[in-house]
Design a protein around this motif. Structure first.
Motif, PDB file in Angstrom:
ATOM      1  N   ALA A  43       0.821  -1.206   0.000  1.00 40.09           N
ATOM      2  CA  ALA A  43       0.000   0.000   0.000  1.00 40.09           C
ATOM      3  C   ALA A  43       0.858   1.260   0.000  1.00 40.09           C
ATOM      4  N   ALA A  76      -4.128   1.439  -4.234  1.00 44.33           N
ATOM      5  CA  ALA A  76      -5.080   0.964  -5.242  1.00 44.33           C
ATOM      6  C   ALA A  76      -5.769   2.130  -5.932  1.00 44.33           C
ATOM      7  N   ALA A 110      -1.429  -2.434 -12.413  1.00 48.36           N
ATOM      8  CA  ALA A 110      -1.960  -3.403 -11.450  1.00 48.36           C
ATOM      9  C   ALA A 110      -2.392  -4.673 -12.158  1.00 48.36           C
ATOM     10  N   ASP A 124      -4.847  -8.037 -11.391  1.00 48.83           N
ATOM     11  CA  ASP A 124      -5.907  -8.544 -10.530  1.00 48.83           C
ATOM     12  C   ASP A 124      -6.062 -10.047 -10.754  1.00 48.83           C
ATOM     13  N   THR A 125      -5.736 -10.830  -9.749  1.00 50.67           N
ATOM     14  CA  THR A 125      -5.832 -12.288  -9.859  1.00 50.67           C
ATOM     15  C   THR A 125      -7.205 -12.800  -9.464  1.00 50.67           C
ATOM     16  N   ALA A 173      -8.084 -13.809  -6.870  1.00 52.86           N
ATOM     17  CA  ALA A 173      -7.883 -14.920  -5.934  1.00 52.86           C
ATOM     18  C   ALA A 173      -8.472 -16.216  -6.478  1.00 52.86           C
ATOM     19  N   PHE A 211       1.042  -2.985  -8.523  1.00 57.72           N
ATOM     20  CA  PHE A 211       0.080  -3.447  -7.529  1.00 57.72           C
ATOM     21  C   PHE A 211      -0.471  -4.796  -7.983  1.00 57.72           C
ATOM     22  N   GLN A 221      -3.131  -7.844  -6.778  1.00 55.47           N
ATOM     23  CA  GLN A 221      -4.137  -8.272  -5.804  1.00 55.47           C
ATOM     24  C   GLN A 221      -4.710  -9.600  -6.208  1.00 55.47           C
TER      25      GLN A 221
END
Length: 85
Positions: free
Chosen positions: A18, A23, A53, A55-56, A58, A83, A85
């Protein structure tokens, strides 16, 4: 754990992710879902094109986490903060 290790490898120190990239500083995120066999190549290309950035979602069943990690290390090392995530 892998993503934490990757963040440390690409220059995010004790301040955490962060502190390096909020973000809210990122305008576009590249989504890795449903690109399993092409994860590394497409994530690397996204970083080359200026995405700040990844973005996976999850969802490791939809992407190759190790390949994403390799792409992050290869493309982001010594460059702008990234970034994940």
């Amino acid at each position: 754990l892998l993503l934490l290790l990757l963040l440390l490898l690409v220059g995010v120190g004790a301040g955490g992710a962060a502190a390096a990239v909020a973000a809210t500083d990122v305008r576009f995120m590249y989504g890795t879902a449903w690109k399993r066999d092409e994860t590394a190549a497409l994530a690397a290309r996204a970083v080359q094109l200026g995405f700040g950035a990844l973005d996976t979602a999850a969802q490791p069943k939809h992407y190759d986490e190790a390949a994403l990690g390799a792409a992050v290390v290869r493309e982001a090392a010594g460059g702008a903060p990234l970034f994940v995530q």
